[in-house]
Enzyme design. Sequence first.
Site, PDB file in Angstrom:
ATOM      1  N   HIS A 311       0.850  -1.191   0.000  1.00  0.00           N
ATOM      2  CA  HIS A 311       0.000   0.000   0.000  1.00  0.00           C
ATOM      3  C   HIS A 311       0.883   1.236   0.000  1.00  0.00           C
ATOM      4  O   HIS A 311       1.938   1.236   0.632  1.00  0.00           O
ATOM      5  CB  HIS A 311      -0.909   0.009   1.247  1.00  0.00           C
ATOM      6  CG  HIS A 311      -2.081   0.905   1.089  1.00  0.00           C
ATOM      7  ND1 HIS A 311      -2.017   2.244   1.351  1.00  0.00           N
ATOM      8  CD2 HIS A 311      -3.330   0.656   0.647  1.00  0.00           C
ATOM      9  CE1 HIS A 311      -3.198   2.778   1.090  1.00  0.00           C
ATOM     10  NE2 HIS A 311      -4.007   1.846   0.660  1.00  0.00           N
ATOM     11  N   ASP A 368      -7.964  -5.551   0.274  1.00  0.00           N
ATOM     12  CA  ASP A 368      -8.480  -6.381  -0.817  1.00  0.00           C
ATOM     13  C   ASP A 368      -8.016  -7.824  -0.755  1.00  0.00           C
ATOM     14  O   ASP A 368      -8.498  -8.661  -1.515  1.00  0.00           O
ATOM     15  CB  ASP A 368      -8.082  -5.770  -2.163  1.00  0.00           C
ATOM     16  CG  ASP A 368      -8.940  -4.571  -2.472  1.00  0.00           C
ATOM     17  OD1 ASP A 368     -10.080  -4.549  -1.985  1.00  0.00           O
ATOM     18  OD2 ASP A 368      -8.475  -3.668  -3.162  1.00  0.00           O
TER      19      ASP A 368
END
Length: 426
Positions: A311, A368
């Site tokens: 991320h 996710d």
Amino acid sequence: MMEMNSESEFAVLKVGGKEIKLPVVVGTEGEKAFDIAQLRKETGYVSLDQSLTNTAVCYSSITFIDGEKGILRYRGIPIEELVKTEAFVKVAYLLVHGTLPDEEQGRLFSRLLNKNSLLHEDMRHFFDHFPRGAHPMHILSTMINALAAFYPNVDLLSMDEDIELSTARLISMVRTMAAMAYKKSIGEPVVYPRHDLSYCANFLNMMFDSPVAPYTICPEAVRILNILLILHADHEQNCSTTTVRTIGSAQVNLYATISAGISALSGPLHGGANQEVVEMLRHIQENGDVKKYVDQVKDKKNTQRLMGFGHRVYKTFDPRAKIIKKECHDFLRKMNISDPLLDVALEVEDVALHDDYFISRHLYPNVDFYSGIVYRALGIPENMFTVMFALARLPGWIAHWKEMIGANTKIVRPRQVYIGKRLGEK
Ligand code: CMC
């Protein structure tokens, strides 16, 4: 809200024989930034920060993230608290308006959502003309753009009332559109929204009810969908939100602006990752070698990545991933569902978290990594996963658009460093 600390702290920049002071701005959580707005005027230089990896593009009071500590708060409230106590529509209200609704505000907002849940009947026919295999994200962004033709733009002069209505219209209608797009794709008659159902129960009913097999609403399914939507509802200046703020700064119609946000979200490095994670896990399951796959994504000659890992902001566990991992286990157990992809996911996570490549780059599972497994368990088809993300992210986009318009933001217009041909150069 925000403290300008230019008296006590500033940066000194010496360039071209000049010395200028860059004021330091300090946010409410102690984040510091140099204000470079006058840099070019005073020195002739611009700043260069490709992909905006180190640039704050606005002041915002909506969402706070501490990527090193794994903190996520909406309007000051920790995400862990919100998923325990709130309904998604209340969190939507919180993001857009700044506070959770009181009883009366909640009732009025729900009424507005119900009133605006039906799609204009003329729009229903649009669905007939998309090719069968079209990705629902492309259908959704087109349909939302089409809303601009059916409903007037928000009048910036009487904004509050219009925003309330447009917010309800978008949050409610996009849910109807998403379910309709699915029903059309499987050739079944569409199911209309019901006034007596909560937001999440209504969505599941529109997706799965059929004239030959009535859908029984499962409270556990409603609960976990509510959690997933809250977890995805905002994430400060991510790619799609930055798209919304940028396009919105040109005072584009709100529906067209949201449609652009949806297009940005559809990319595999952003919202599209949830679908790719499940495809990746299935591929690993079929080929049966976790270690080999993890080695492939480390190879720089390969463009493949470990989907659902890494991320831009989190350099530790994504707090959303922590919540959804536990909820995913509990939900599958309660529903008596055994999904072999969950076992593959756990193995991949274990291998990656013990691998120096991932450790040294601070790459951890993101939201996710597990969301697709939950959507599968809910019976939502894979090509709808990113649509679910879009549904959830709507309140965040609207909140940021409202904040940006309210701050009288100038049109977003970055600079560049030109490296092309000079005049006459061959
Ligand atoms: N698999 C393998 N290597 C990775 C991964 C990954 N998933 N993510 C980052 N890296 C490596 C990257 O190759 C680079 O290595 P090196 O320093 O040797 O060149 C290093 O880690 C830093 O990566 P980066 O590309 O500079 O990081 P970024 O901040 O630009 O990218 C990201 C963030 C999310 C796009 C990226 O981690 C990624 O592609 N992840 C997979 C896609 C994904 O799961 N996306 C969903 C994000 S969460 C939901 C959302 O917000 O949309």
